[in-house]
Scaffold this motif. Sequence first.
Motif, PDB file in Angstrom:
ATOM      1  N   LYS A 165     -31.991 -10.838 -11.060  1.00 46.14           N
ATOM      2  CA  LYS A 165     -32.568 -12.284 -10.431  1.00 46.14           C
ATOM      3  C   LYS A 165     -32.689 -11.839  -9.163  1.00 46.14           C
ATOM      4  O   LYS A 165     -33.785 -12.398  -8.713  1.00 46.14           O
ATOM      5  CB  LYS A 165     -30.903 -12.895 -10.193  1.00 46.14           C
ATOM      6  CG  LYS A 165     -29.863 -13.334 -11.383  1.00 46.14           C
ATOM      7  CD  LYS A 165     -31.196 -13.610 -12.335  1.00 46.14           C
ATOM      8  CE  LYS A 165     -30.352 -14.827 -13.422  1.00 46.14           C
ATOM      9  NZ  LYS A 165     -31.294 -15.061 -14.204  1.00 46.14           N
ATOM     10  N   LEU A 166     -32.806 -10.762  -8.123  1.00 47.04           N
ATOM     11  CA  LEU A 166     -33.181 -10.018  -7.003  1.00 47.04           C
ATOM     12  C   LEU A 166     -35.034  -9.998  -7.428  1.00 47.04           C
ATOM     13  O   LEU A 166     -35.471 -10.104  -6.609  1.00 47.04           O
ATOM     14  CB  LEU A 166     -32.525  -9.610  -6.345  1.00 47.04           C
ATOM     15  CG  LEU A 166     -33.175  -8.748  -5.118  1.00 47.04           C
ATOM     16  CD1 LEU A 166     -33.511  -9.598  -3.311  1.00 47.04           C
ATOM     17  CD2 LEU A 166     -32.721  -7.554  -4.475  1.00 47.04           C
ATOM     18  N   MET A 167     -34.570  -8.841  -8.683  1.00 50.44           N
ATOM     19  CA  MET A 167     -35.959  -8.523  -9.289  1.00 50.44           C
ATOM     20  C   MET A 167     -37.328  -9.679  -9.088  1.00 50.44           C
ATOM     21  O   MET A 167     -38.595 -10.416  -9.187  1.00 50.44           O
ATOM     22  CB  MET A 167     -36.074  -7.845 -10.281  1.00 50.44           C
ATOM     23  CG  MET A 167     -35.812  -6.478  -9.683  1.00 50.44           C
ATOM     24  SD  MET A 167     -35.481  -5.279 -11.077  1.00 50.44           S
ATOM     25  CE  MET A 167     -36.908  -4.851 -11.568  1.00 50.44           C
ATOM     26  N   ASP A 168     -36.704 -10.630  -9.782  1.00 46.66           N
ATOM     27  CA  ASP A 168     -36.792 -12.128 -10.492  1.00 46.66           C
ATOM     28  C   ASP A 168     -37.924 -13.367  -9.341  1.00 46.66           C
ATOM     29  O   ASP A 168     -38.704 -13.279  -9.309  1.00 46.66           O
ATOM     30  CB  ASP A 168     -35.750 -13.133 -11.327  1.00 46.66           C
ATOM     31  CG  ASP A 168     -35.690 -12.931 -12.420  1.00 46.66           C
ATOM     32  OD1 ASP A 168     -36.505 -11.617 -12.865  1.00 46.66           O
ATOM     33  OD2 ASP A 168     -34.803 -13.225 -13.101  1.00 46.66           O
ATOM     34  N   HIS A 169     -36.876 -13.204  -8.268  1.00 44.49           N
ATOM     35  CA  HIS A 169     -36.924 -13.732  -7.183  1.00 44.49           C
ATOM     36  C   HIS A 169     -38.276 -12.961  -6.400  1.00 44.49           C
ATOM     37  O   HIS A 169     -39.094 -13.421  -5.497  1.00 44.49           O
ATOM     38  CB  HIS A 169     -35.917 -13.624  -6.080  1.00 44.49           C
ATOM     39  CG  HIS A 169     -35.583 -14.349  -4.551  1.00 44.49           C
ATOM     40  ND1 HIS A 169     -36.409 -15.369  -4.147  1.00 44.49           N
ATOM     41  CD2 HIS A 169     -36.332 -13.948  -3.085  1.00 44.49           C
ATOM     42  CE1 HIS A 169     -36.707 -16.008  -3.276  1.00 44.49           C
ATOM     43  NE2 HIS A 169     -36.406 -14.424  -2.691  1.00 44.49           N
ATOM     44  N   LEU A 170     -38.539 -11.652  -6.949  1.00 47.48           N
ATOM     45  CA  LEU A 170     -39.495 -11.437  -5.349  1.00 47.48           C
ATOM     46  C   LEU A 170     -40.753 -10.725  -6.432  1.00 47.48           C
ATOM     47  O   LEU A 170     -41.894 -10.199  -6.571  1.00 47.48           O
ATOM     48  CB  LEU A 170     -38.911 -10.102  -5.327  1.00 47.48           C
ATOM     49  CG  LEU A 170     -37.889  -9.367  -3.842  1.00 47.48           C
ATOM     50  CD1 LEU A 170     -37.280  -8.260  -3.786  1.00 47.48           C
ATOM     51  CD2 LEU A 170     -38.112 -10.341  -3.086  1.00 47.48           C
ATOM     52  N   LYS A 171     -40.271 -11.587  -8.216  1.00 49.56           N
ATOM     53  CA  LYS A 171     -41.565 -11.482  -9.103  1.00 49.56           C
ATOM     54  C   LYS A 171     -41.568  -9.561  -9.389  1.00 49.56           C
ATOM     55  O   LYS A 171     -42.834  -9.593  -9.283  1.00 49.56           O
ATOM     56  CB  LYS A 171     -43.117 -12.078  -8.927  1.00 49.56           C
ATOM     57  CG  LYS A 171     -42.659 -13.093  -8.464  1.00 49.56           C
ATOM     58  CD  LYS A 171     -44.159 -14.379  -8.197  1.00 49.56           C
ATOM     59  CE  LYS A 171     -43.714 -15.567  -7.995  1.00 49.56           C
ATOM     60  NZ  LYS A 171     -42.686 -15.541  -7.154  1.00 49.56           N
ATOM     61  N   ILE A 172     -41.088  -8.866  -9.274  1.00 50.31           N
ATOM     62  CA  ILE A 172     -40.640  -7.370  -9.594  1.00 50.31           C
ATOM     63  C   ILE A 172     -40.138  -7.420 -11.836  1.00 50.31           C
ATOM     64  O   ILE A 172     -39.137  -8.093 -11.620  1.00 50.31           O
ATOM     65  CB  ILE A 172     -40.439  -6.534  -9.212  1.00 50.31           C
ATOM     66  CG1 ILE A 172     -41.004  -6.880  -8.017  1.00 50.31           C
ATOM     67  CG2 ILE A 172     -39.704  -5.106  -9.802  1.00 50.31           C
ATOM     68  CD1 ILE A 172     -39.913  -6.335  -6.480  1.00 50.31           C
ATOM     69  N   ASP A 173     -41.198  -7.129 -12.344  1.00 48.51           N
ATOM     70  CA  ASP A 173     -40.527  -7.487 -13.608  1.00 48.51           C
ATOM     71  C   ASP A 173     -40.337  -6.031 -13.916  1.00 48.51           C
ATOM     72  O   ASP A 173     -39.192  -6.272 -14.204  1.00 48.51           O
ATOM     73  CB  ASP A 173     -42.294  -6.606 -14.308  1.00 48.51           C
ATOM     74  CG  ASP A 173     -43.152  -8.237 -14.794  1.00 48.51           C
ATOM     75  OD1 ASP A 173     -42.325  -9.611 -14.364  1.00 48.51           O
ATOM     76  OD2 ASP A 173     -44.551  -8.462 -14.537  1.00 48.51           O
ATOM     77  N   SER A 174     -40.519  -4.859 -13.614  1.00 48.69           N
ATOM     78  CA  SER A 174     -39.776  -3.913 -13.551  1.00 48.69           C
ATOM     79  C   SER A 174     -39.542  -2.982 -12.764  1.00 48.69           C
ATOM     80  O   SER A 174     -40.551  -2.732 -11.857  1.00 48.69           O
ATOM     81  CB  SER A 174     -40.128  -2.973 -15.126  1.00 48.69           C
ATOM     82  OG  SER A 174     -41.220  -2.772 -15.091  1.00 48.69           O
ATOM     83  N   ALA A 175     -38.392  -1.836 -12.474  1.00 52.07           N
ATOM     84  CA  ALA A 175     -38.579  -1.625 -11.306  1.00 52.07           C
ATOM     85  C   ALA A 175     -38.167   0.680 -11.118  1.00 52.07           C
ATOM     86  O   ALA A 175     -36.520   0.349 -12.221  1.00 52.07           O
ATOM     87  CB  ALA A 175     -38.488  -1.612 -10.525  1.00 52.07           C
ATOM     88  N   ASP A 176     -37.877   1.030 -10.722  1.00 54.14           N
ATOM     89  CA  ASP A 176     -36.809   2.473 -10.717  1.00 54.14           C
ATOM     90  C   ASP A 176     -35.806   2.178 -10.111  1.00 54.14           C
ATOM     91  O   ASP A 176     -36.507   0.782  -8.992  1.00 54.14           O
ATOM     92  CB  ASP A 176     -37.456   3.860 -10.111  1.00 54.14           C
ATOM     93  CG  ASP A 176     -38.993   4.148 -11.154  1.00 54.14           C
ATOM     94  OD1 ASP A 176     -38.854   4.073 -12.506  1.00 54.14           O
ATOM     95  OD2 ASP A 176     -40.032   4.673 -10.114  1.00 54.14           O
ATOM     96  N   VAL A 177     -34.706   2.140 -10.302  1.00 53.12           N
ATOM     97  CA  VAL A 177     -33.533   2.058  -9.392  1.00 53.12           C
ATOM     98  C   VAL A 177     -33.109   3.159  -9.314  1.00 53.12           C
ATOM     99  O   VAL A 177     -32.469   4.164  -9.907  1.00 53.12           O
ATOM    100  CB  VAL A 177     -32.808   0.473 -10.505  1.00 53.12           C
ATOM    101  CG1 VAL A 177     -31.374   1.057  -9.969  1.00 53.12           C
ATOM    102  CG2 VAL A 177     -33.595  -0.471 -11.222  1.00 53.12           C
TER     103      VAL A 177
END
Length: 290
Positions: free
Chosen positions: A113-125
Amino acid sequence: MKNIFKLRNRINLLLVAAAMVTLFPSHAQQLKPNTSGYAPVNGIKVYYEIYGEGKPIVLLHGAYYTIGLNWSQLIPELAKTRKVIAIEMQGHGHTPFSERKLSRETLANDVVKLMDHLKIDSADVAGFSFGGQVAYQFAIQSPKRLKKLVIISSAYKTEGWVSEVTNVFKQLKPEFFANSPLQAAYDAVAPDKTKWTKFLEQMMALGRESFNLGDENIAKITAPVLIISGDNDGMDKVELAKTYKLLRGGVSADMQPMPGSRLAIVPGQSHVSLMMQTKILSAYLEEFLQ
């Protein structure tokens, strides 16, 4: 009584070691985030900081830590080439305490949900310790949102720790953390310092529960995984080798293709001191994430 005294001494040593992280010179103390704020996710507000520019990497801290305690040494190196998104999970640091039931599944969904808020589709974690458990859960729950996974001194099941560590988890009490460096870090940024004991009780209750995210679920992770462990960091190295096998590692790469995942054992390191090895960690991450 003697056993409790010994346990308290061991925990105090761990807390002193944690404090040592803040004693090393840190560029992160001068490096201000590009932005910071709170994301409304799943009924709570999660605090985040963003550094640098480039491909995104999300950092998940260890239990009781803040962004600064866990990542102050590594953020400046990562931010040279990456967009670094560091968060503080439920009840940690700037993120307010919540009575919401605490679970790895919920915390992993908070990351989504944080990624959604920041408009990030995918990321390294990347996750350290407890953050590594949440990172494993994120990989299982949301495989399409993950590019590469970095697990630092962490396990996906209780048996991944040596028995001495799991015994400490079962005996932790809030009073052991009184006036500790962890409490000082919490008091410096928490929106409500009176929630410290409730926060500890919530985390300790979760820590006492046995957990297992499932061998079959780990085997289904298709994203490349970098596992980093100290040789004496409390991780059961037999179980760690089994984990690497589940991730299709541990082969003879002279006879078949090199696997996408990696395993690094750093010599002479404990659970806490491993996070101080900035040059080693940043070199591993740079090579793996390219």
